[in-house]
Design a protein around this motif. Structure first.
Motif, PDB file in Angstrom:
ATOM      1  N   LEU A 255       0.864  -1.181   0.000  1.00  0.00           N
ATOM      2  CA  LEU A 255       0.000   0.000   0.000  1.00  0.00           C
ATOM      3  C   LEU A 255       0.900   1.231   0.000  1.00  0.00           C
ATOM      4  O   LEU A 255       1.626   1.474   0.960  1.00  0.00           O
ATOM      5  N   ASP A 257       1.115   4.898   0.631  1.00  0.00           N
ATOM      6  CA  ASP A 257       0.294   5.825   1.415  1.00  0.00           C
ATOM      7  C   ASP A 257       0.895   7.224   1.322  1.00  0.00           C
ATOM      8  O   ASP A 257       1.913   7.518   1.936  1.00  0.00           O
ATOM      9  N   VAL A 273      -4.886   2.693  10.112  1.00  0.00           N
ATOM     10  CA  VAL A 273      -3.855   2.064   9.296  1.00  0.00           C
ATOM     11  C   VAL A 273      -2.950   1.194  10.166  1.00  0.00           C
ATOM     12  O   VAL A 273      -2.522   0.112   9.758  1.00  0.00           O
ATOM     13  N   THR A 276      -4.651  -2.082  10.773  1.00  0.00           N
ATOM     14  CA  THR A 276      -4.639  -2.880   9.543  1.00  0.00           C
ATOM     15  C   THR A 276      -3.263  -3.486   9.308  1.00  0.00           C
ATOM     16  O   THR A 276      -3.139  -4.666   8.955  1.00  0.00           O
ATOM     17  N   THR A 335      -4.046   6.672  -1.489  1.00  0.00           N
ATOM     18  CA  THR A 335      -3.368   5.381  -1.435  1.00  0.00           C
ATOM     19  C   THR A 335      -3.471   4.651  -2.769  1.00  0.00           C
ATOM     20  O   THR A 335      -4.422   4.851  -3.534  1.00  0.00           O
ATOM     21  N   MET A 337      -2.879   0.513  -4.015  1.00  0.00           N
ATOM     22  CA  MET A 337      -2.579  -0.868  -3.630  1.00  0.00           C
ATOM     23  C   MET A 337      -1.916  -1.571  -4.807  1.00  0.00           C
ATOM     24  O   MET A 337      -2.444  -1.573  -5.925  1.00  0.00           O
ATOM     25  N   LEU A 349      -7.979   3.180  -1.181  1.00  0.00           N
ATOM     26  CA  LEU A 349      -8.478   2.303  -0.107  1.00  0.00           C
ATOM     27  C   LEU A 349      -8.092   2.874   1.252  1.00  0.00           C
ATOM     28  O   LEU A 349      -6.927   3.174   1.517  1.00  0.00           O
ATOM     29  N   ARG A 350      -9.085   2.997   2.138  1.00  0.00           N
ATOM     30  CA  ARG A 350      -8.865   3.491   3.499  1.00  0.00           C
ATOM     31  C   ARG A 350      -9.895   2.863   4.416  1.00  0.00           C
ATOM     32  O   ARG A 350     -10.957   2.419   3.980  1.00  0.00           O
ATOM     33  N   SER A 353     -12.804  -0.100   3.957  1.00  0.00           N
ATOM     34  CA  SER A 353     -12.636  -0.597   2.592  1.00  0.00           C
ATOM     35  C   SER A 353     -11.270  -1.254   2.409  1.00  0.00           C
ATOM     36  O   SER A 353     -11.148  -2.258   1.695  1.00  0.00           O
ATOM     37  N   LEU A 354     -10.237  -0.728   3.076  1.00  0.00           N
ATOM     38  CA  LEU A 354      -8.912  -1.343   3.022  1.00  0.00           C
ATOM     39  C   LEU A 354      -8.917  -2.680   3.739  1.00  0.00           C
ATOM     40  O   LEU A 354      -8.389  -3.677   3.229  1.00  0.00           O
ATOM     41  N   ASP A 355      -9.511  -2.724   4.917  1.00  0.00           N
ATOM     42  CA  ASP A 355      -9.595  -3.977   5.674  1.00  0.00           C
ATOM     43  C   ASP A 355     -10.316  -5.060   4.869  1.00  0.00           C
ATOM     44  O   ASP A 355      -9.877  -6.213   4.810  1.00  0.00           O
ATOM     45  N   LEU A 358      -8.156  -6.354   1.931  1.00  0.00           N
ATOM     46  CA  LEU A 358      -7.090  -7.252   2.367  1.00  0.00           C
ATOM     47  C   LEU A 358      -7.635  -8.575   2.891  1.00  0.00           C
ATOM     48  O   LEU A 358      -7.046  -9.633   2.701  1.00  0.00           O
TER      49      LEU A 358
END
Length: 365
Positions: A255, A257, A273, A276, A335, A337, A349-350, A353-355, A358
């Motif tokens: 990622l 960032d 973050v 995560t 970010t 990915m 993704l944050r 939505s990032l979790d 992944l």
């Protein structure tokens, strides 16, 4: 006579008056008026010592057809700074503490009748309202970790509501510079349509303004970094001065960032973050933090204060960072990915939505 009158009016329209009243005086120190140039550098253009009423009054003509100015209190270590947008014909009053305490930033209030001041105050009120909620939520999570799932949903709801409120103000801003400032609150990944609406107004009204032109160019290039394409290389100094290349992380999901110590939304996002990263780092996930700071000490302090344990790089060039330009980053946090081969899988993704991304990525691994 008519020509003389019109010329006199035009000159007056370029003028500003900024009256500053400060609560705390630092002996033998002045209050500075600074101008942010096209490179984001603060240039001192005036300085005054507070009078017996703890006040200073700056008068002048706007530079570069208007821009972003800073009131720098005393130019000391970690000074309190207040931004004000001046495009001419403004009467602005500022009240400020004048100093930042170790555990409490200085407060301030800006009053004025210009559209820039009014809209800026409204946007800031919305942002600060959300910030207060975030502080309360973070405190609750520390006491009751089980509340995180509920709070994450409440945060997303409140964040979306704040964004909607800010977007509702944009039509009133027209092509004034407050609209450019407000783009910092619009996530590129979800608000491209809104950014393009702002850009169209600027193109029609003032496409060659020194602050607006880079925004229009960056927005145009933004679509060039597309999902599925190979991520441009980034090789910049780490906190210890050694260069670290993005390509050195091939074989992991990375990622990128983009953030900065001065970016409030970035700092508020960091606790999420961190969680995560702790959850997925042993599964082949890495973070490559690219800072748009100018002050190395502020950058390092933010890394230490927020306890960010992943890899960090920066060329300390603010928005002129070669990495930000390569990725057409015009607002942060932002970010990207990357997959194990270094290709872009997703953007923006944050939080939840990032979790979720992944979790799906590493499911069964």
């Amino acid at each position: 006579m008519l020509a003389f009158f019109l010329m006199s009016f035009a000159l007056q329209a370029q003028e500003y008056t900024v009256q500053v009243k400060v609560k705390q005086i630092v002996p033998q120190r002045k209050v500075y008026l600074e101008f942010l140039n096209a490179r984001g550098q603060a240039i001192k253009i005036d300085s005054l010592s507070p009078d017996q009423n703890n006040s200073v009054v700056f008068r002048g003509k706007v530079l570069d057809d208007g821009g972003f100015y800073l009131i720098n209190f005393y130019d000391i270590a970690n000074p309190q700074k207040v931004m004000v947008i001046l495009e001419g014909n403004e009467q602005v009053q500022i009240e400020a503490d004048g100093v930042n305490l170790p555990d409490k930033p200085g407060t301030y209030r800006v009053v004025g009748e210009s559209i820039n001041i009014k809209m800026m105050n409204q946007v800031m009120a919305i942002s600060k309202g959300l910030e207060k909620k975030v502080i309360a939520w973070n405190a609750e999570i520390q006491k009751t970790p089980a509340s995180q799932t509920r709070i994450q949903k409440e945060f997303e709801t409140s964040q979306n509501a704040a964004l909607s409120q800010i977007k509702a103000l944009i039509p009133q801003m027209g092509a004034n510079l407050v609209a450019l400032w407000t783009t910092n609150f619009l996530p590129v990944e979800t608000e491209m349509a809104t950014l393009e609406i702002i850009a169209e107004k600027f193109k029609a009204a003032r496409p060659n303004h020194v602050q607006i032109k880079p925004f229009l160019e960056n927005l145009k290039r933004l679509k060039g970094v597309s999902i599925g394409s190979e991520a441009p290389e980034i090789s910049l100094p780490s906190p210890n001065g050694e260069k670290v290349a993005l390509s050195s992380l091939r074989g992991k999901y990375v990622l990128i960032d983009f953030w900065a110590s001065w970016c409030g939304p970035c700092r508020r996002e960091n606790p999420n973050v961190i969680k995560t990263y702790a959850r997925f780092k042993d599964k082949g996930f890495e973070i490559f933090g690219v800072s748009l700071d100018q002050d190395k000490s502020a950058w390092l302090k933010a890394i230490d204060t927020d306890q960010l344990t992943w890899k960090h790089v920066s060329d300390l060039q603010y928005w002129n960072s070669v990495a930000a330009q390569a990725y057409q980053v015009s607002a942060i946090p932002m970010t990207f990915m990357l997959d194990r081969e270094g290709k872009i899988m997703a953007k923006g993704l944050r939080g939840a939505s990032l979790d979720q991304f992944l979790e799906n990525l590493f499911k069964g691994k």
